[in-house]
Design a protein around this motif. Structure first.
Motif, PDB file in Angstrom:
ATOM      1  N   UNK A   2       7.396 -13.098  -1.430  1.00  0.00           N
ATOM      2  CA  UNK A   2       7.415 -11.832  -2.155  1.00  0.00           C
ATOM      3  C   UNK A   2       7.066 -10.674  -1.215  1.00  0.00           C
ATOM      4  N   UNK A   3       7.573  -9.484  -1.524  1.00  0.00           N
ATOM      5  CA  UNK A   3       7.511  -8.367  -0.575  1.00  0.00           C
ATOM      6  C   UNK A   3       6.095  -7.910  -0.234  1.00  0.00           C
ATOM      7  N   UNK A   4       5.119  -8.113  -1.144  1.00  0.00           N
ATOM      8  CA  UNK A   4       3.744  -7.684  -0.845  1.00  0.00           C
ATOM      9  C   UNK A   4       2.801  -8.867  -0.619  1.00  0.00           C
ATOM     10  N   UNK A  35       3.158  -3.930  -7.789  1.00  0.00           N
ATOM     11  CA  UNK A  35       2.576  -4.467  -6.558  1.00  0.00           C
ATOM     12  C   UNK A  35       2.051  -5.887  -6.781  1.00  0.00           C
ATOM     13  N   UNK A  36       1.311  -6.099  -7.862  1.00  0.00           N
ATOM     14  CA  UNK A  36       0.762  -7.430  -8.150  1.00  0.00           C
ATOM     15  C   UNK A  36       1.871  -8.430  -8.468  1.00  0.00           C
ATOM     16  N   UNK A  37       2.875  -7.997  -9.225  1.00  0.00           N
ATOM     17  CA  UNK A  37       3.967  -8.895  -9.607  1.00  0.00           C
ATOM     18  C   UNK A  37       4.764  -9.362  -8.399  1.00  0.00           C
ATOM     19  N   UNK A  38       4.691  -8.591  -7.330  1.00  0.00           N
ATOM     20  CA  UNK A  38       5.423  -8.933  -6.115  1.00  0.00           C
ATOM     21  C   UNK A  38       4.498  -9.459  -5.014  1.00  0.00           C
ATOM     22  N   UNK A  39       3.423 -10.133  -5.442  1.00  0.00           N
ATOM     23  CA  UNK A  39       2.585 -10.875  -4.518  1.00  0.00           C
ATOM     24  C   UNK A  39       1.368 -10.167  -3.972  1.00  0.00           C
ATOM     25  N   UNK A  40       1.191  -8.884  -4.318  1.00  0.00           N
ATOM     26  CA  UNK A  40       0.069  -8.126  -3.784  1.00  0.00           C
ATOM     27  C   UNK A  40      -1.245  -8.415  -4.492  1.00  0.00           C
ATOM     28  N   UNK A  41      -2.341  -8.220  -3.782  1.00  0.00           N
ATOM     29  CA  UNK A  41      -3.684  -8.326  -4.355  1.00  0.00           C
ATOM     30  C   UNK A  41      -4.245  -6.917  -4.480  1.00  0.00           C
TER      31      UNK A  41
END
Length: 274
Positions: A2-4, A35-41
């Motif tokens: 995922x992008x993030x 942001x969270x849905x795409x792997x970010x914390x």
């Protein structure tokens, strides 16, 4: 991938995530979820204690523990417990007594990990209590049961705050503590070495992250530590001069959806992470 994936964003609340009217914009919330849905914390690192940050966490929904007490603790919202906390030695009350004796007009608030106790009121303390929306738990500071996480002093007159700072600096045990100006009218005693960078460092350790993949966003003196320590340090446009000087990037103001802009700039490559 995922992008993030692997990127951690930590933000301050007042003056950064929160607009001047203390709201969180729809643009910020939408970007955080993206942001969270795409792997970010995503999380916050705030001067607040959990009881005063829970409403905001219910809205923002950090997906890793959040930093509180100006870097003195990490709190897991889902489990409703601290995963790490630093507390004041008992000698801290000697400094409080010193202030009370020589500057009795200074507001005093004592924080435990779970509650805020208003031990001496003035106009700045009343303003603070209304701002964070907590009950007036009033008692003498000697009656507060340890552990104590920090002590907060308040006065609306900046000159009086400067006198307070000098008074504390001159105390023979001041070297055993850390101090921070967390708002224009607030000054705090913290455990030695505590600032927001400590919470960020502990969180990186717990999550097993690379510090180069972290982003910290803030606006005021108490944010300088984490903005300097993070892989990417960002000041909002309304930040104080000192934080702008050490930041890697300066983004838009808190009233212009700063968190959304940072996430957008990371995705576009305008902000390089890692």
């Amino acid at each position: 991938m995922k992008r993030f994936e692997g990127i951690l964003i930590c933000t301050d609340l007042d003056g950064t995530l929160l607009s001047s009217d203390r709201s969180i914009s729809g643009e910020n919330l939408e970007a955080i979820e993206y942001f969270k849905a795409n792997g970010g914390m995503f999380t916050i690192i705030s001067g607040r204690v959990p009881v005063t940050a829970r409403k905001i966490c219910d809205i923002v929904k950090p997906n890793v523990p959040f930093g509180c007490i100006n870097g003195g603790g990490l709190y897991d919202v889902e489990k409703q417990k601290f995963v790490w906390i630093n507390t004041l030695p008992e000698e801290g009350m000697e400094l409080v007594e010193h202030v009370d004796k020589y500057m009795p007009h200074i507001g005093i608030q004592v924080n435990t990990p779970e509650n805020l106790y208003f031990c001496k009121d003035n106009s700045a303390m009343v303003k603070f209590r209304k701002l964070v929306g907590v009950p007036n738990l009033a008692c003498h500071y000697k009656e507060v049961e340890p552990p104590i996480s920090k002590v907060l002093f308040a006065h609306e007159d900046e000159e009086e705050l400067f006198k307070l700072i000098r008074l504390l600096d001159e105390h023979p045990k001041s070297h055993k503590f850390s101090f921070v100006r967390s708002e224009h009218d607030l000054y705090e005693i913290l455990p030695k070495g505590t600032d927001k960078s400590m919470a960020l460092a502990k969180l990186v350790e717990i999550l097993g992250l690379d510090i180069k993949k972290t982003v910290a966003i803030g606006d005021y003196y108490n944010d300088i530590g984490m903005v300097r320590y993070a892989g990417v340090g960002i000041s909002v446009a309304n930040g104080c001069d000192e934080i702008k000087e050490i930041a890697d990037y300066i983004t838009v103001s808190n009233n212009d959806h700063a968190i959304a802009r940072v996430i957008e700039d990371i995705e576009k490559g305008n902000i390089k992470v890692g």
